[in-house]
Write an enzyme that holds these catalytic residues in place. Structure first.
Site, PDB file in Angstrom:
ATOM      1  N   HIS A  32       6.588   7.851   6.357  1.00  5.48           N
ATOM      2  CA  HIS A  32       6.758   6.405   6.260  1.00  5.48           C
ATOM      3  C   HIS A  32       7.524   6.042   4.990  1.00  5.48           C
ATOM      4  O   HIS A  32       7.354   6.673   3.940  1.00  5.48           O
ATOM      5  CB  HIS A  32       5.405   5.691   6.197  1.00  5.48           C
ATOM      6  CG  HIS A  32       4.632   5.708   7.480  1.00  5.48           C
ATOM      7  ND1 HIS A  32       5.148   6.147   8.677  1.00  5.48           N
ATOM      8  CD2 HIS A  32       3.354   5.300   7.749  1.00  5.48           C
ATOM      9  CE1 HIS A  32       4.222   6.021   9.619  1.00  5.48           C
ATOM     10  NE2 HIS A  32       3.131   5.501   9.079  1.00  5.48           N
TER      11      HIS A  32
ATOM     12  N   CYS B 274      -2.686   4.768   6.198  1.00  2.00           N
ATOM     13  CA  CYS B 274      -1.620   5.590   5.615  1.00  2.00           C
ATOM     14  C   CYS B 274      -0.652   4.780   4.757  1.00  2.00           C
ATOM     15  O   CYS B 274      -0.251   5.217   3.672  1.00  2.00           O
ATOM     16  CB  CYS B 274      -0.863   6.319   6.718  1.00  2.00           C
ATOM     17  SG  CYS B 274      -0.254   5.251   8.039  1.00  2.00           S
TER      18      CYS B 274
END
Length: 339
Positions: free
Chosen positions: A242, A129
């Protein structure tokens, strides 16, 4: 299109269902697979109810499947890859199992979409990711001037460790506020009101496995074995999305306006960059959104060919399920035929 989701009950499996329902993806038949614990659970998709089947080694279990989106962990992916692909299904795998295999493409459609057509094993790997959102932002810069060096510090949400990690962050917060000792099970230390500079296991070189994923995967995706990459990955008490602080060195100096324009025109990027008005990306605002958001673009004061910027992306969406679905969409849009 006959579609399977392996690991349907997990956080990413559930995101697959949401992304497929939000996109005009051609799903004629859908099958859900999971562990014996998940078998029998029911989920809604486009107005119909689907029951999770137990994943087994029955030889014809995936017969008739065109695309299998797999997010059940590296061990499961390795164990069942042959079963999934035996009858010609394309396996788009979200685990780390095959990412660095030479005969498996590692794909972010905005960056190296055509690599998805080279699939000798009928497997395409979805990158980590943190790597996905970073290379989406690196691509428009690299198109202007080849990037020599990347330094990145990540600020990774609890959701990157799964649904139970999110639950633990909520539980810890409540326990601390009420004066109780916080429960610590998913992370090395208490995450609530803390940051932990440790994601995945430490390697012999002092970096963690998560940091080395960014090192190796960025080189592979960008077809740049000479690219220098160094990462520090940190877990922060954020529920979802994130963030990354990125520094790059290019072969020649680039004007900020030129880079900002390239970001604005790039596929999959939204620019939020107006510091005077306190406009910049934050995970609080980005959760559940599809693009990678870029802000805080500025010159690196230590390097005439350096740039610094800040990016935020939803790692369950773009960092996992969405990127996998976009790979399939890219293949269809560029002419790949499925049975």
């Amino acid at each position: 299109m006959n579609v399977a989701i392996v690991g349907a009950s997990g956080a990413v499996g559930q995101e697959f269902l949401r992304v497929l329902s939000e996109h005009p993806f051609p799903v004629d038949n859908l099958r859900l697979f999971g562990s014996s614990r998940s078998a029998g659970r029911e989920y809604q998709f486009r107005g119909a109810t689907y029951k999770v089947e137990e994943l087994t080694h029955e030889p014809d279990l995936f017969k008739g499947i065109d695309i299998a989106f797999v997010s059940a962990g590296a061990g499961v992916s390795r164990e069942y890859a042959e079963d999934i692909t035996r009858h010609g299904a394309l396996m788009i795998d979200n685990s780390s199992a095959f990412r660095m295999d030479e005969d498996v493409p590692l794909v972010v459609p905005e960056v190296n979409g055509m690599d998805a057509f080279n699939i000798p094993r009928n497997i395409i790997a979805n990158p980590n990711c943190t790597t996905i959102q970073m290379v989406v932002a690196l691509k428009p810069i690299n198109d202007l001037s080849r990037i020599r060096r990347v330094h990145v510090a990540t600020y990774q949400a609890a959701s990157g460790a799964g649904a139970s990690a999110m639950d633990e962050l909520v539980k810890q917060t409540g326990e601390i506020i009420s004066g109780q000792e916080p429960t610590v099970e998913k992370f090395a230390y208490q995450l609530a009101f803390n940051v932990i500079p440790h994601i995945d296991v430490f390697q012999d070189n002092g970096y963690t496995k998560e940091e080395m994923k960014m090192y190796f995967e960025t080189k592979k995706i960008m077809h740049a074995p000479e690219l220098k990459v160094s990462a520090t990955c940190v877990r922060v008490p954020v529920m979802r999305a994130h963030s990354e602080a990125v520094w790059v060195e290019t072969e020649r100096p680039l004007a900020l306006d030129t880079v900002r324009e390239a970001f604005a025109k790039a596929e999959g990027i939204v620019v939020l960059d107006n510091p005077s008005e306190k406009v910049y990306p934050m995970p609080l605002d980005i959760a559940d959104k599809e693009p990678v958001y870029v802000g805080r673009l500025r010159a690196d004061l230590t390097d005439d060919c350096g740039l610094s910027f800040w990016i935020v992306g939803d790692q369950i969406k773009k960092g996992a399920a969405l990127n996998a679905v976009q790979i399939a969409e890219y293949l269809i849009a560029h002419g790949k035929q499925f049975s």
